[in-house]
Scaffold this motif. Structure first.
Motif, PDB file in Angstrom:
ATOM      1  N   GLU A 538       0.815  -1.215   0.000  1.00 41.12           N
ATOM      2  CA  GLU A 538       0.000   0.000   0.000  1.00 41.12           C
ATOM      3  C   GLU A 538       0.854   1.273   0.000  1.00 41.12           C
ATOM      4  O   GLU A 538       0.584   2.212  -0.744  1.00 41.12           O
ATOM      5  CB  GLU A 538      -0.943  -0.007   1.213  1.00 41.12           C
ATOM      6  N   ASN A 539       1.928   1.262   0.804  1.00 41.50           N
ATOM      7  CA  ASN A 539       2.723   2.500   0.926  1.00 41.50           C
ATOM      8  C   ASN A 539       3.685   2.723  -0.238  1.00 41.50           C
ATOM      9  O   ASN A 539       4.311   3.779  -0.319  1.00 41.50           O
ATOM     10  CB  ASN A 539       3.464   2.522   2.266  1.00 41.50           C
ATOM     11  N   HIS A 540       3.842   1.743  -1.126  1.00 40.73           N
ATOM     12  CA  HIS A 540       4.727   2.036  -2.280  1.00 40.73           C
ATOM     13  C   HIS A 540       4.002   1.948  -3.621  1.00 40.73           C
ATOM     14  O   HIS A 540       4.630   2.004  -4.676  1.00 40.73           O
ATOM     15  CB  HIS A 540       6.015   1.185  -2.242  1.00 40.73           C
ATOM     16  N   ARG A 541       2.697   1.837  -3.575  1.00 40.91           N
ATOM     17  CA  ARG A 541       1.946   1.884  -4.844  1.00 40.91           C
ATOM     18  C   ARG A 541       1.641   3.345  -5.173  1.00 40.91           C
ATOM     19  O   ARG A 541       0.549   3.838  -4.972  1.00 40.91           O
ATOM     20  CB  ARG A 541       0.666   1.061  -4.738  1.00 40.91           C
ATOM     21  N   VAL A 542       2.672   3.987  -5.702  1.00 46.48           N
ATOM     22  CA  VAL A 542       2.581   5.426  -5.962  1.00 46.48           C
ATOM     23  C   VAL A 542       2.742   5.647  -7.469  1.00 46.48           C
ATOM     24  O   VAL A 542       3.650   5.080  -8.086  1.00 46.48           O
ATOM     25  CB  VAL A 542       3.704   6.180  -5.203  1.00 46.48           C
ATOM     26  N   THR A 543       1.844   6.435  -8.039  1.00 45.66           N
ATOM     27  CA  THR A 543       1.982   6.810  -9.444  1.00 45.66           C
ATOM     28  C   THR A 543       2.208   8.316  -9.502  1.00 45.66           C
ATOM     29  O   THR A 543       1.417   9.084  -8.970  1.00 45.66           O
ATOM     30  CB  THR A 543       0.714   6.454 -10.250  1.00 45.66           C
ATOM     31  N   ASP A 544       3.323   8.696 -10.108  1.00 46.95           N
ATOM     32  CA  ASP A 544       3.692  10.123 -10.142  1.00 46.95           C
ATOM     33  C   ASP A 544       4.584  10.306 -11.370  1.00 46.95           C
ATOM     34  O   ASP A 544       4.825   9.358 -12.116  1.00 46.95           O
ATOM     35  CB  ASP A 544       4.439  10.457  -8.832  1.00 46.95           C
ATOM     36  N   GLU A 545       5.102  11.502 -11.555  1.00 45.66           N
ATOM     37  CA  GLU A 545       6.009  11.771 -12.670  1.00 45.66           C
ATOM     38  C   GLU A 545       7.156  10.749 -12.706  1.00 45.66           C
ATOM     39  O   GLU A 545       8.030  10.772 -11.834  1.00 45.66           O
ATOM     40  CB  GLU A 545       6.578  13.192 -12.470  1.00 45.66           C
TER      41      GLU A 545
END
Lengths: 695, 159
Positions: A538-545
């Protein structure tokens, strides 16, 4: 010892009691660094009710242990461990029956505690190790096997430290380290092209090199023996410069293009019932992998000595019995004249040069009877002459209805053959054999059948519940290179194709990638690993530039361990995998820390395949000779890794070492897509390929 | 091969006088002349780090260092961290405690790179440790555990 199969297995094949309470347990498996001997010892200790340190475990040795085939396919515990568990349980049952007779007691009143026979909780003065010496153990395992219930197991399920690690880290346990009295150091002289013919060599010049005591030429087989290893290396280098080889022609295009363009016969792996249903939308992905190297850190080695027409060999082969058969054929002697004892080497991850180096040593040693010969390959030989990890291309397409349900999947696999180990397809399959004046060529490989989980087609049938599925495999024999088993066989590329397809469907139909998979799985254990990895990540499912994540799932061989992976990436100048979460269900786990260690290793090796690895060719020659030409993942590039085991101690063990390869590479591919919108499924996922896919 | 000459090495605190042709790589002298087989042959090209030893405080690949370049130098090998039954050095203990290996072929070289780092920088960051190990390849993928072990060993050394 002959191969005990199924009901023919005898307790005495696996267990021996000697005086002074010495207990020896035999396994046909070998330790390749996976920790399997430690886990096997834990299983045996449980069933014999002894402490592990009171048992000597003997790994594969043609003179002493059962023939369990190859140590491969993540089956050391699921097959080898279970066989050992049954055999050792039978030994305990036989001892307890005898103890009951001696004590005039009911068997049900007896138990064993650290070797002592107990009656109603009291020591009886009888000992399992003493009674065992008096028993006839040439009795079928099947007649008496009765493994303990789970709650009675003391060691299985605990993270016992590796029994062999201190010796491996601080000692000298490897074939490379053997220095018997009078040892000669052997080196080979070979072309980097398979099937090259030795056209000219200055044998007298080679014999005159410092320290060289023997030069052996037989057809295109050329090797030398020297007094010291450095003299052998120098002579080898000199010989390389002073030999001429005639190489067969190579392809005009890359090996991958040959595989993709192949139009030979196709084999049905899974046939469709009826017609492919018409659907609203269709999707397609092709995943490919170039030839890659097993890349053992220690080049292959073997030690051989001939004494009175008998041959003794130390080898880090994965299958000493199969290698013995191959050697017997090549040397023209009876197999019972050969003893091969497994001795550690560097990790191999499949069929590398281990068997070939042992064969080389045996041929060279025949010319110096009574003297031990140690052959160690060079780094270039390990890259060029060991079997290669197969090049593959797998196309997967799907038909999806208006509700986002997958109605059909078609998978077609094109691959060079996997699984060309010694003894397969009825041939020795050793390199030296193909070079002799009377050669024993490599046979046309048939790959592995479905009963062994398939070769190129491993995991080509989706594990998902899909109404209409068709899968085919085409073996490509048109390349002049030698390929064989590499960790996971075809599963890696097939899982990448299927999982990238799933990710594409999720993205383009606006479905959550986890929900899409859960909706198409009937197996709750499969659903559990997916849910677990989503929670963990959960804490590393990040979508960004430039930042993204990907999910992938597979059940290895569709019948072994379950793995779900979430990988996060940062796409900048290069792709960097920053964090990986893994949820694994391997059934009963004997040594949880060992299973986690195997999983972590599988993840790191797979990231290296995904991002970096490919072999180069010039015509028929392998043109990769050094690590500079073949970068692998370095310490600075290794991500944070979290592994969660979903333990199922009441279920059979499923194995774990090869469960993650496909899901990891697939998760990285989907993470790159999530980060930059480019779907790259041609391994390795390089910057150039990503830029091309973005345009 | 050039004529043998007399070379003096201090290896793990013990003085050795040997005769070797000067271009012989240190690795082969250690393994075959001194019988110190813990240092591994990996590539012979200085590219994998399996043969790493410490020479006068610096981690170097011994497979491509001519023994004459080590003449009169202080050489440390993995044997200085043992013995396997009761390892003296905290790095070796930490690797075993953390079960930070699989096949372990690369470990002696990694331990020597790590020791050279800790000798020079007793409180390295994880990035420092990773950078110090970039010359050491590990194919089994034990990296995460190895890093953890070195962090543990470093902490033990500074407390």
């Amino acid at each position: 010892m002959t191969a005990p199969e199924g009901s023919d297995q005898l307790v005495s094949d696996w267990v021996r009691f000697d005086s002074d309470r010495v207990v020896t347990v035999f396994t046909g498996r070998v330790e390749l660094g996976q920790g399997n001997l430690t886990a096997l010892l834990q299983m045996a200790a449980d069933e014999l009710c002894l402490d592990p340190e009171d048992i000597t475990l003997v790994p594969a040795d043609t003179a002493r242990t059962p023939d369990e085939g190859y140590t491969a396919g993540s089956m050391s515990i699921s097959v080898g461990g279970m066989a050992l568990r049954r055999a050792t349980s039978a030994a305990r049952v036989l001892v307890l029956a005898e103890a009951a007779r001696r004590l005039n007691a009911a068997v049900t009143a007896l138990s064993v505690n650290a070797g002592t026979i107990m009656k109603s909780g009291e020591a009886t003065g009888e000992d399992l190790r003493v009674i065992g010496c008096d028993l006839e153990l040439d009795i079928p395992v099947a007649d008496h096997a009765d493994p303990l219930p789970r709650e009675a197991r003391k060691f299985s399920g605990t993270s016992a430290p590796r029994i062999d690690m201190a010796a491996r880290v601080l000692g000298t346990p490897f074939v490379h380290d053997l220095r018997p009295e009078g040892v000669l150091h052997g080196r080979m002289v070979r072309s980097s092209a398979l099937g090259a013919t030795l056209k000219s060599v200055d044998l007298d010049g080679l014999r005159a090199r410092p320290g060289v005591v023997e030069v052996v030429r037989d057809g295109s087989f050329l090797g030398l023996l020297a007094m010291t290893s450095w003299q052998a290396v120098r002579a080898q280098e000199w010989a390389q410069r002073n030999t001429e080889w005639g190489a067969p022609p190579g392809p005009d295009v890359t090996p991958l293009e040959v595989v993709q363009q192949a139009d030979g016969p196709v084999q049905d792996i899974h046939t469709r019932d009826g017609e492919r249903p018409a659907t609203a939308k269709s999707f397609e992905v092709t995943a490919t992998r170039p030839f890659i190297s097993h890349g053992s850190i220690g080049p292959s080695a073997g030690l051989a000595i001939w004494e009175d027409d008998r041959l003794s060999v130390k080898s880090h082969s994965q299958g000493v019995f199969q290698l013995r058969g191959a050697m017997a054929t090549v040397l023209g002697i009876d197999a019972d004249k050969i003893t091969i004892t497994h001795t550690p080497g560097a990790g191999c991850y499949g069929h590398n040069g281990a068997d070939d180096a042992a064969m080389d040593a045996a041929i060279l040693a025949r010319h110096v009877p009574g003297r031990p010969v140690l052959v160690v390959w060079s780094r270039a030989e390990e890259f060029c002459n060991a079997p290669l990890g197969p090049v593959m291309a797998t196309k997967a397409s799907a038909g999806v209805d208006d509700f986002g349900r997958i109605q059909s999947v078609d998978v077609s696999v094109n691959s060079v053959p996997h699984a060309n180990r010694p003894g397969t397809h009825g041939a020795p399959n050793v390199l030296a054999g193909t070079q002799l004046a009377t050669p024993i060529p490599f046979p046309v490989s048939q790959d592995l059948g479905p009963e062994r989980g398939g070769g190129a087609d491993r995991n080509s049938v989706p594990y998902y519940s899909i109404p209409s599925v068709a899968v085919t495999k085409r073996l490509v024999h048109d390349l002049p290179y030698r390929s064989s088993s590499l960790r996971g066989l075809g599963a890696t590329v097939n899982v990448v194709a299927i999982e990238a397809l799933m990710d594409q469907i999720a993205c383009e139909t606006g479905q959550d990638p986890a929900e899409l998979r859960l909706a198409h799985l009937n197996d709750t254990r499969a659903q559990d690993v997916i849910r677990a990895v989503m929670e963990m990540s959960e804490n590393h499912r990040v979508t960004d530039e430039g930042t993204g994540w990907g999910l992938a799932f597979a059940r290895y061989k569709n019948s072994a361990g379950y793995a779900a992976i979430v990988a996060s990436v940062l796409v900048d100048e290069e792709v960097r995998v920053t964090k990986v979460s893994a949820a694994i269900d391997a059934g009963e786990v004997i040594n949880p820390d060992g299973a986690i260690n195997q999983t972590e290793g599988g993840i790191i090796q797979s990231i290296s395949w995904a991002l970096k690895e490919q072999l180069n060719f010039e015509g028929a020659n392998v043109a990769t000779e050094t690590w500079l030409d073949y970068p692998i993942l370095t310490f600075s590039e290794v991500p944070d890794i979290a592994v969660q085991l979903i333990e199922r101690p009441d279920d059979p063990p499923l194995g774990c070492a090869e469960a993650v390869q496909g899901p990891v590479v697939a998760a990285v591919s989907s993470a790159i897509h999530n980060a930059v919108g480019a779907r790259v499924t041609d391994m390795p996922f390089t910057r150039d390929k990503i830029i091309t896919a973005m345009m | 091969m050039a004529e043998s000459r007399h070379i003096e090495l201090s290896v793990n605190g013990e003085r050795h006088h040997i005769d070797a042709s000067p271009e012989t790589p240190l690795l082969y002298v250690l393994r075959d002349q001194l019988g110190l087989l813990g240092t591994r042959f990996g590539c012979g090209q200085g590219t994998c780090g399996a043969c790493m030893v410490i020479v006068d405080g610096k981690a170097v690949t011994s497979c491509d260092m001519a023994v004459e370049a080590a003449d009169g130098c202080r050489v440390e090998t993995v044997e200085s961290l043992g013995p396997e039954s009761e390892p003296k050095h905290r790095l070796a203990r930490a690797v075993l405690d953390e079960q930070a290996a699989q096949c372990s072929y690369c470990l002696p070289g990694i331990l020597m790179s790590a020791k050279a780092l800790l000798d020079e920088n007793p409180a390295p960051t994880e990035a420092d440790i990773r950078a110090a190990l970039n010359g050491n390849l590990c194919r089994c993928g034990s990296h995460v555990r190895i890093l953890r072990a070195i962090v543990v060993a470093a902490a033990e050394g500074t407390t």
